[in-house]
Design a protein around this motif. Sequence first.
Motif, short mmCIF file in Angstrom:
data_model
loop_
_atom_site.label_atom_id
_atom_site.label_comp_id
_atom_site.label_asym_id
_atom_site.label_seq_id
_atom_site.Cartn_x
_atom_site.Cartn_y
_atom_site.Cartn_z
N GLU A 253 0.73 -1.16 0.04
CA GLU A 253 0.09 0.36 0.11
C GLU A 253 0.95 1.27 0.08
O GLU A 253 0.61 2.24 -0.56
N THR A 254 1.98 1.27 0.73
CA THR A 254 2.99 2.26 0.75
C THR A 254 4.40 1.90 0.29
O THR A 254 4.82 1.14 0.89
N THR A 273 -3.31 -2.06 -8.01
CA THR A 273 -4.34 -1.69 -7.59
C THR A 273 -4.19 -1.37 -6.19
O THR A 273 -5.08 -0.54 -5.63
N SER A 274 -3.67 -1.80 -5.12
CA SER A 274 -3.57 -1.59 -3.70
C SER A 274 -2.75 -0.56 -3.34
O SER A 274 -2.84 -0.06 -2.19
N ARG A 276 -1.63 2.51 -2.52
CA ARG A 276 -2.12 3.92 -2.34
C ARG A 276 -1.36 5.33 -2.31
O ARG A 276 -1.76 6.37 -2.44
N PHE A 277 -0.14 5.04 -1.65
CA PHE A 277 0.86 5.98 -1.62
C PHE A 277 2.40 5.59 -2.13
O PHE A 277 2.65 4.33 -1.90
N ARG A 309 1.42 8.91 -6.86
CA ARG A 309 0.77 7.62 -7.48
C ARG A 309 0.19 8.23 -8.97
O ARG A 309 0.13 7.38 -9.99
#
Length: 339
Positions: A253-254, A273-274, A276-277, A309
């Motif tokens: 995610e990061t 797709t997962s 986020r940052f 992103r």
Amino acid sequence: MTSVGVCSGAVSSIKALWETRIKKSKEELHRQKCHKDKGAIGRLADVWEDRIVLAKLNDKVVTEEGRVILRIEKEEWKTLPKMLVHLTQVQEWQIHRTGLQNIPRFISIFDNLVVLDLSRNAITEIPREIGKLSRLKELFVSYNRVKSIPEELGCCENLEKLELAMNRNLCDLPIQLSNLKKLYHLDLSMNQFITIPDSVISMPALEWLDMGGNRLQGLPEDIHRMEKLHTLWLQRNELESLPDNISRMASLETLVLSNNKLQSIPSLMEGMTSLRFVNFRDNPLTLDVELPAWKDAAENEDDREMFGREFMHAYIQEARKNRGPGGRRDGGDTSPQVS
């Protein structure tokens, strides 16, 4: 008359000799008595000194939320006294900024220890006996001078968090650490690693990893084996490229990649797709990409992550447009396209 005088002289000589011997004997007995007294006094002094040290240690013990904690901060304790063995009920050590140079080998008898926090000291070695702490869940030895990690640490089967940041000369981990089945948090930042150790790749429960501020020159091709990893810090390294398999890290995610030597972004990362940052700031990327202006002019442009992103997707699209002959892009990315 002369013979009587001679006899008297002989008796006087014998008497003087005996008196000298008796005097010397008394002096010797006196010296022995004094030595014994000094020894007894010394032993008594040692007993009192031990009691004083134990009392001082007891003053450092507190109970918070049902946990017994030994807390020593900003005092000089280069070594820990043996009297500490009388405090085996302690469940957590918090010893910071004391100049502590070593972890005592009698650490093994503290089988109630759950947290061992020895950050910001001068520790050079972690003893093998650490492996006997079967209940240990958190070990923090950041900002010390540790050069190597004992393989016995892999025996701490309940360890969940391990922080070894800023130990300067630390550059590898023993493969036995892959036995840490519950470890989910690992901080190896600001050391001398040139790659992610195999033991780290093989940690099955790892979710959070910081390897920023090392000398990483590349990432393992099997990096996707870290299936549960959701946060990965890789800033301030020497990475020139990323493996395509990074796109297979489904839980990630990061991802922080600022201040490296990256020249391109793998196009396969478009399908993460997962994620986020992500941060690509301060890398010598080949293409100059500008993000389109936001439609809503009321939004603050300064709050926009210019190398995040959105930037990543724009860069991949621009690289695709600039694909040269033979399928090569001017952006330097040769990874295959997803049809």
